[in-house]
Scaffold this motif. Structure first.
Motif, PDB file in Angstrom:
ATOM      1  N   THR A 193      -7.310  14.557  -4.038  1.00 12.81           N
ATOM      2  CA  THR A 193      -6.468  13.977  -5.076  1.00 12.81           C
ATOM      3  C   THR A 193      -7.187  14.061  -6.424  1.00 12.81           C
ATOM      4  O   THR A 193      -8.406  13.854  -6.489  1.00 12.81           O
ATOM      5  CB  THR A 193      -6.207  12.496  -4.748  1.00 12.81           C
ATOM      6  OG1 THR A 193      -5.605  12.467  -3.477  1.00 12.81           O
ATOM      7  CG2 THR A 193      -5.302  11.837  -5.762  1.00 12.81           C
TER       8      THR A 193
ATOM      9  N   LEU B 198      -7.819  13.513   0.210  1.00 17.41           N
ATOM     10  CA  LEU B 198      -7.075  14.783   0.228  1.00 17.41           C
ATOM     11  C   LEU B 198      -7.107  15.512  -1.124  1.00 17.41           C
ATOM     12  O   LEU B 198      -6.070  15.912  -1.649  1.00 17.41           O
ATOM     13  CB  LEU B 198      -5.610  14.561   0.640  1.00 17.41           C
ATOM     14  CG  LEU B 198      -5.309  13.646   1.811  1.00 17.41           C
ATOM     15  CD1 LEU B 198      -3.810  13.622   2.056  1.00 17.41           C
ATOM     16  CD2 LEU B 198      -6.020  14.122   3.062  1.00 17.41           C
TER      17      LEU B 198
ATOM     18  N   ARG C 290       4.697  14.549  -4.885  1.00 16.31           N
ATOM     19  CA  ARG C 290       4.131  15.897  -4.708  1.00 16.31           C
ATOM     20  C   ARG C 290       4.093  16.334  -3.252  1.00 16.31           C
ATOM     21  O   ARG C 290       3.894  17.500  -2.932  1.00 16.31           O
ATOM     22  CB  ARG C 290       2.723  15.939  -5.299  1.00 16.31           C
ATOM     23  CG  ARG C 290       1.855  14.868  -4.693  1.00 16.31           C
ATOM     24  CD  ARG C 290       0.426  14.951  -5.086  1.00 16.31           C
ATOM     25  NE  ARG C 290      -0.300  14.093  -4.158  1.00 16.31           N
ATOM     26  CZ  ARG C 290      -1.583  14.160  -3.947  1.00 16.31           C
ATOM     27  NH1 ARG C 290      -2.293  15.023  -4.592  1.00 16.31           N
ATOM     28  NH2 ARG C 290      -2.155  13.358  -3.105  1.00 16.31           N
TER      29      ARG C 290
ATOM     30  N   SER D 143      -5.751   3.986   6.045  1.00 19.36           N
ATOM     31  CA  SER D 143      -6.476   3.741   7.305  1.00 19.36           C
ATOM     32  C   SER D 143      -6.374   2.259   7.684  1.00 19.36           C
ATOM     33  O   SER D 143      -6.171   1.912   8.846  1.00 19.36           O
ATOM     34  CB  SER D 143      -7.908   4.228   7.158  1.00 19.36           C
ATOM     35  OG  SER D 143      -8.817   3.242   7.438  1.00 19.36           O
TER      36      SER D 143
ATOM     37  N   GLY E 262      -7.951   5.323  -6.769  1.00 17.96           N
ATOM     38  CA  GLY E 262      -7.732   5.049  -5.345  1.00 17.96           C
ATOM     39  C   GLY E 262      -9.052   4.996  -4.608  1.00 17.96           C
ATOM     40  O   GLY E 262     -10.096   5.396  -5.151  1.00 17.96           O
ATOM     41  N   THR E 263      -9.029   4.499  -3.413  1.00 19.59           N
ATOM     42  CA  THR E 263     -10.252   4.338  -2.623  1.00 19.59           C
ATOM     43  C   THR E 263     -10.247   5.197  -1.373  1.00 19.59           C
ATOM     44  O   THR E 263     -11.274   5.441  -0.768  1.00 19.59           O
ATOM     45  CB  THR E 263     -10.391   2.874  -2.170  1.00 19.59           C
ATOM     46  OG1 THR E 263      -9.235   2.554  -1.400  1.00 19.59           O
ATOM     47  CG2 THR E 263     -10.520   1.940  -3.328  1.00 19.59           C
ATOM     48  N   GLY E 264      -9.065   5.611  -0.923  1.00 21.53           N
ATOM     49  CA  GLY E 264      -8.978   6.430   0.295  1.00 21.53           C
ATOM     50  C   GLY E 264      -9.006   5.623   1.579  1.00 21.53           C
ATOM     51  O   GLY E 264      -9.093   6.201   2.661  1.00 21.53           O
ATOM     52  N   ILE E 265      -8.955   4.305   1.467  1.00 23.76           N
ATOM     53  CA  ILE E 265      -8.974   3.544   2.732  1.00 23.76           C
ATOM     54  C   ILE E 265      -7.690   2.750   2.971  1.00 23.76           C
ATOM     55  O   ILE E 265      -7.511   2.148   4.026  1.00 23.76           O
ATOM     56  CB  ILE E 265     -10.195   2.606   2.870  1.00 23.76           C
ATOM     57  CG1 ILE E 265     -10.450   1.844   1.585  1.00 23.76           C
ATOM     58  CG2 ILE E 265     -11.391   3.331   3.347  1.00 23.76           C
ATOM     59  CD1 ILE E 265     -11.629   0.903   1.698  1.00 23.76           C
TER      60      ILE E 265
ATOM     61  N   ILE F 240       2.767  16.278   0.899  1.00 16.27           N
ATOM     62  CA  ILE F 240       1.451  16.485   1.537  1.00 16.27           C
ATOM     63  C   ILE F 240       1.582  17.690   2.471  1.00 16.27           C
ATOM     64  O   ILE F 240       2.570  17.804   3.211  1.00 16.27           O
ATOM     65  CB  ILE F 240       1.044  15.244   2.363  1.00 16.27           C
ATOM     66  CG1 ILE F 240       1.077  13.995   1.466  1.00 16.27           C
ATOM     67  CG2 ILE F 240      -0.326  15.393   2.989  1.00 16.27           C
ATOM     68  CD1 ILE F 240       1.352  12.735   2.209  1.00 16.27           C
TER      69      ILE F 240
ATOM     70  N   ASN G 182       0.834  -1.199   0.000  1.00 18.09           N
ATOM     71  CA  ASN G 182       0.000   0.000   0.000  1.00 18.09           C
ATOM     72  C   ASN G 182       0.872   1.253   0.000  1.00 18.09           C
ATOM     73  O   ASN G 182       0.648   2.182  -0.780  1.00 18.09           O
ATOM     74  CB  ASN G 182      -0.923  -0.023   1.224  1.00 18.09           C
ATOM     75  CG  ASN G 182      -1.762   1.231   1.315  1.00 18.09           C
ATOM     76  OD1 ASN G 182      -1.617   2.014   2.225  1.00 18.09           O
ATOM     77  ND2 ASN G 182      -2.631   1.443   0.330  1.00 18.09           N
TER      78      ASN G 182
ATOM     79  N   ASN H 167       1.264   3.808  -3.201  1.00 21.08           N
ATOM     80  CA  ASN H 167       0.993   5.243  -3.034  1.00 21.08           C
ATOM     81  C   ASN H 167       2.190   6.061  -3.488  1.00 21.08           C
ATOM     82  O   ASN H 167       2.048   7.075  -4.178  1.00 21.08           O
ATOM     83  CB  ASN H 167       0.706   5.570  -1.565  1.00 21.08           C
ATOM     84  CG  ASN H 167      -0.727   5.237  -1.183  1.00 21.08           C
ATOM     85  OD1 ASN H 167      -1.546   4.945  -2.044  1.00 21.08           O
ATOM     86  ND2 ASN H 167      -1.024   5.256   0.097  1.00 21.08           N
TER      87      ASN H 167
HETATM   88  P1  ADP Z   1      -5.811   5.919  -1.933  1.00 15.85           P
HETATM   89  O1  ADP Z   1      -4.385   5.948  -2.329  1.00 15.85           O
HETATM   90  O2  ADP Z   1      -6.525   4.712  -2.398  1.00 15.85           O
HETATM   91  O3  ADP Z   1      -6.517   7.195  -2.255  1.00 15.85           O
HETATM   92  P2  ADP Z   1      -4.823   5.833   0.764  1.00 15.85           P
HETATM   93  O4  ADP Z   1      -5.539   5.681   2.059  1.00 15.85           O
HETATM   94  O5  ADP Z   1      -3.733   4.917   0.504  1.00 15.85           O
HETATM   95  O6  ADP Z   1      -5.920   5.823  -0.335  1.00 15.85           O
HETATM   96  O7  ADP Z   1      -4.248   7.326   0.739  1.00 15.85           O
HETATM   97  C1  ADP Z   1      -5.060   8.383   1.143  1.00 15.85           C
HETATM   98  C2  ADP Z   1      -4.651   9.673   0.499  1.00 15.85           C
HETATM   99  O8  ADP Z   1      -3.373  10.084   0.988  1.00 15.85           O
HETATM  100  C3  ADP Z   1      -4.433   9.569  -0.978  1.00 15.85           C
HETATM  101  O9  ADP Z   1      -5.652   9.758  -1.679  1.00 15.85           O
HETATM  102  C4  ADP Z   1      -3.436  10.677  -1.264  1.00 15.85           C
HETATM  103  O10 ADP Z   1      -4.108  11.903  -1.407  1.00 15.85           O
HETATM  104  C5  ADP Z   1      -2.632  10.741   0.009  1.00 15.85           C
HETATM  105  N1  ADP Z   1      -1.333  10.040  -0.123  1.00 15.85           N
HETATM  106  C6  ADP Z   1      -1.060   8.790   0.241  1.00 15.85           C
HETATM  107  N2  ADP Z   1       0.226   8.481   0.029  1.00 15.85           N
HETATM  108  C7  ADP Z   1       0.791   9.565  -0.533  1.00 15.85           C
HETATM  109  C8  ADP Z   1       2.102   9.911  -1.002  1.00 15.85           C
HETATM  110  N3  ADP Z   1       3.120   9.014  -0.953  1.00 15.85           N
HETATM  111  N4  ADP Z   1       2.313  11.136  -1.496  1.00 15.85           N
HETATM  112  C9  ADP Z   1       1.312  12.044  -1.543  1.00 15.85           C
HETATM  113  N5  ADP Z   1       0.051  11.808  -1.126  1.00 15.85           N
HETATM  114  C10 ADP Z   1      -0.211  10.576  -0.621  1.00 15.85           C
END
Ligand code: ADP
Length: 716
Positions: A527, A525, A508, A539, A533-536, A510, A472, A476
């Motif tokens: 995105t 966030l 990019r 978590s 992506g699913t956003g979970i 955060i 995961n 990401n």
């Molecule tokens: P998903 O990737 O399926 O959207 P995640 O729970 O893995 O869900 O990530 C949640 C959010 O965190 C992402 O939608 C992204 O906006 C942000 N994120 C996660 N990992 C990174 C990263 N390495 N760099 C920048 N933003 C990230």
């Protein structure tokens, strides 16, 4: 010095001074009256027999004047307040008055002098009488007695000595002795008086303190919110305060003499009350016991009881003292909290149930979508465009499957159904596997990947779940990276046996604000929607890492990149063996080889789409297979044909997969491999399958490679 002690000794001093002066002035009405009477008698008897009648008149005038002035002083004293009486001027005045009075009486033998022996003796006797009488009224203060006695007796003795007669000289000597004894008796009386005053004061103080205590207790007893109840050994109430009246509704008169159990016990709490009673009989005090009670109007009240046995000198229990606090409101709140918690848990459970059943339902159509697209990929007659469409369907299907799996994971974590098997996970193994899985994605995105598969050491984790978290974080790092960016995964030994695994990207980044919600479910966030992506994922990763007794975190700089890390118990400082990488392709390019055709597989499946899919998959893998619509049909078919393996769905009409497997085993066939195909990914499902006698379970959507490797295991 203890200030309270000083105060009480000051009090005592003041009290003694007041008592003394009051006793001294208190005796004056009697002593002055007696003095006037005696003076008049003396005057009347001596008149005509003295040497000088004029002197006798003068004496009477002087003594009556002094007595008059002193009476006025006494009267004024009696009209003063206690505080004013304490003024030292009263004492001074009394002392001076007493000295003058003594002097006046001492003048009598001089001014009333008679040459007739019997009259002079009369004077003598009268003076002795006056001196003796003064003992009772002046001894309250020893100095006053001395002030009275000394001038009176000195003048008398001088008068006797002036006479120069043996008889009078002897008398004066006797008088001296008498005065000496009078003074010492007066001193004793004085000491005793002081002692008495002191004792009386102390007793009064004690009495007052006790009285005050009783008053306070009575006040507390009546005003306390605690019900204060006493009852005898026969459980009859002997004490019942106002709070008891308020709580239980019975008035004091109604309660006294009645049985406490009958008054306050609800039927439901009789067992508890009996236990409490037994403890009391064992001389045990019971505190904080919560009992359900009832009021006069049969309402329920919850009381916290503090109960102590009362004993006599022989340590026999004679009664019980009890205090009860009405905690009904608190109890109601507790019950309400428990109820709302239960409701919340129920709602949460319903949500989890919904999620898991929904993901189960989604798996069945996904099985068909992914299964058929996988088969289509191996179709030779397709154009390039068609192949690309199939790839899109396959990608979308896989994304959907990932979402379903993640939702299922979330539901299982929330339900507490996710079980981990914690072990020493060699980082080299894990890194190697993860690198192999993620490399195609890295290549596709034109990124550089740095994972040192020779990393030594281990962490304590669940292998599969650790891999899931790493994948995961890596996916990401790839998804949210920039063109030609880099991804790195490395391990670092921290103090206290903790290993940190970091996934660092040059993406990019955060913002600080977004970091706060990054681990919340479904937070993407803002995105861009073109990044799937699913956003979970994060978590779930957080919950998994925490279940593995670890922690997860991130540090990030916008436009520079992020460092996602997890920390687990482990040690990097041990060597690990690297196995040779398995270079064999996972799936052959061409699937239809006839090598497996001699094995006939029986498939039991009721869903028409799944029937077509599994039969096609088996055909693609080169197996010959026959289909049964349900468990019953499978059993019938097995009567006439020997099959080498049974693939069975679990939920089917007539006879389901479990009963089918069980029946086969019950009939004595223990060698036939039975493999379940289930849409449920729960471990309980797998356990259920094994319990029914099956050898293995494959979760839908059925992946072609998994199917092939599983079949290979049983069909050699
Ligand atoms: P998903 O990737 O399926 O959207 P995640 O729970 O893995 O869900 O990530 C949640 C959010 O965190 C992402 O939608 C992204 O906006 C942000 N994120 C996660 N990992 C990174 C990263 N390495 N760099 C920048 N933003 C990230």
């Amino acid at each position: 010095m203890d200030s309270s002690k000083t105060t009480s000794s000051d009090d005592l001093d003041r009290h003694i001074r007041l008592e003394e002066i009051r006793l001294l002035y208190g005796g004056t009405p009697f002593s002055y009256t007696a003095s006037i009477v005696i003076a008049l008698i003396i005057y009347s008897i001596l008149s005509g027999h003295t040497v000088s009648q004029q002197n006798l008149n003068l004496w009477l005038f002087i003594i009556l004047s002094v007595l008059f002035i002193r009476s006025i002083d006494s009267y004024r004293f009696s009209k003063r307040t206690k505080q004013q009486q304490l003024d030292s001027s009263w004492r001074t005045r009394f002392f001076i008055g007493t000295g003058i009075a003594g002097f006046c009486w001492g003048l009598l033998p001089w001014l009333g002098y008679s040459t007739e022996i019997e009259y002079f003796s009369f004077i003598l006797v009268c003076l002795v009488g006056v001196v003796a009488g003064s003992l009772s009224t002046l001894s309250y203060r020893w100095e006053t007695l001395a002030l009275f006695l000394l001038p009176a007796s000195v003048l008398l003795i001088l008068r006797l000595l002036v006479e120069d007669k043996n008889f009078f000289t002897a008398t004066s000597f006797v008088l001296l002795v008498f005065i000496f004894f009078s003074l010492s008796a007066g001193r004793k009386i004085f000491n005793n008086t002081q002692q008495n005053i002191r004792l009386r004061f102390e007793a009064d103080s004690r009495e007052r303190a006790i009285e005050l205590m009783h008053q306070k207790q009575a006040l507390h007893l009546q005003n306390t919110p605690l019900a204060i109840i006493e009852f005898d050994i026969d459980l009859n109430v002997t004490e019942w305060n106002r709070a008891a009246e308020n709580i239980f509704g019975y008035s004091h008169d109604e309660a006294i003499g009645d049985n406490i159990m009958r008054l306050v016990l609800s039927r439901d709490s009789s067992v508890e009350a009996e236990k409490l009673w037994q403890r009391l009989l064992n001389h045990e005090a019971v505190t904080g016991s919560v009992i359900e009670n009832k009021t006069k109007s049969k309402e329920t009240v919850y009381c916290e009881w503090f109960v102590t046995p009362l004993t006599d000198e022989q340590n026999e229990i004679v009664g019980i003292a009890a205090m009860a606090l009405d905690i009904s409101d608190k109890k109601q709140n507790e019950l309400a909290i428990i109820k709302s918690k239960e409701e919340a848990e129920k709602a949460n459970q319903a949500k989890s149930d919904f999620l898991s059943s929904m993901s189960h339902e989604l798996r069945t159509p996904l099985n068909a979508i992914l299964g058929f697209t996988q088969l289509l990929k191996y179709e030779k007659n397709l154009t390039e465009k068609q192949q690309s469409h199939i790839s899109e369907i396959s990608n979308a299907g896989n994304l959907l499957l990932e979402l379903v799996n993640q939702i299922l994971d979330l539901a299982r974590i929330e339900k507490g159904h996710l079980q981990l098997s914690m072990e020493k996970v060699m980082l080299s193994d894990c890194f190697k596997e993860v690198r192999a899985m993620i490399s195609p994605l890295v290549e596709k995105n034109n990124l550089s990947l740095d994972i040192n598969i020779e990393t030594s050491g281990y962490v304590i984790a669940d292998y599969t779940r650790l891999k899931q978290v790493m994948l995961n974080l890596l996916s990401n790092a790839i998804k949210y990276n920039v063109k030609n960016g880099s991804v790195q995964m490395k391990a670092l030994q921290k103090e206290n046996g903790i290993v940190r695994i970091s996934v660092i990207d040059s993406g990019r980044g955060i913002s600080q604000k977004q970091l706060q919600e990054i681990f919340l479910p479904f937070s993407r966030l803002n995105t861009a929607s073109n990044i799937e992506g699913t956003g979970i994922g994060l978590s779930i990763s957080k919950q998994l890492v925490e279940m593995m007794n670890g922690s997860i975190g991130v540090s990030s700089t916008p436009n520079e990149g992020s460092d996602f890390w997890i920390e687990l118990t482990g040690n990097l400082n041990i060597a690990s063996t690297i196995e040779q990488e398995d270079k064999t392709p996972l799936l052959n390019n061409t699937l239809s080889h006839k090598a497996n055709a001699e094995h006939t597989i029986l498939v039991a499946e009721d869903n028409p789409t799944n029937q077509i899919l599994i039969m096609s998959q088996l055909e693609a893998l080169g197996y010959s297979a026959e289909l049964a619509e349900n468990g019953q049909e499978a059993l019938n078919m097995m009567v006439n044909t020997d099959y080498q393996l049974l693939l069975t769905d679990c939920n089917m009409p007539l006879v389901d997969g479990y009963r089918l497997a069980q029946t086969i085993r019950d009939r004595g066939n223990h060698t036939l491999p039975i493999i379940a195909l289930t849409a449920d990914a729960f471990p309980e499902k797998k356990a259920e399958c094994l319990k029914a006698g099956m050898n293995e379970q494959i979760t839908k959507p059925v992946d072609l490679q998994t199917l092939r490797s599983t079949l290979k295991k049983y069909l050699v």
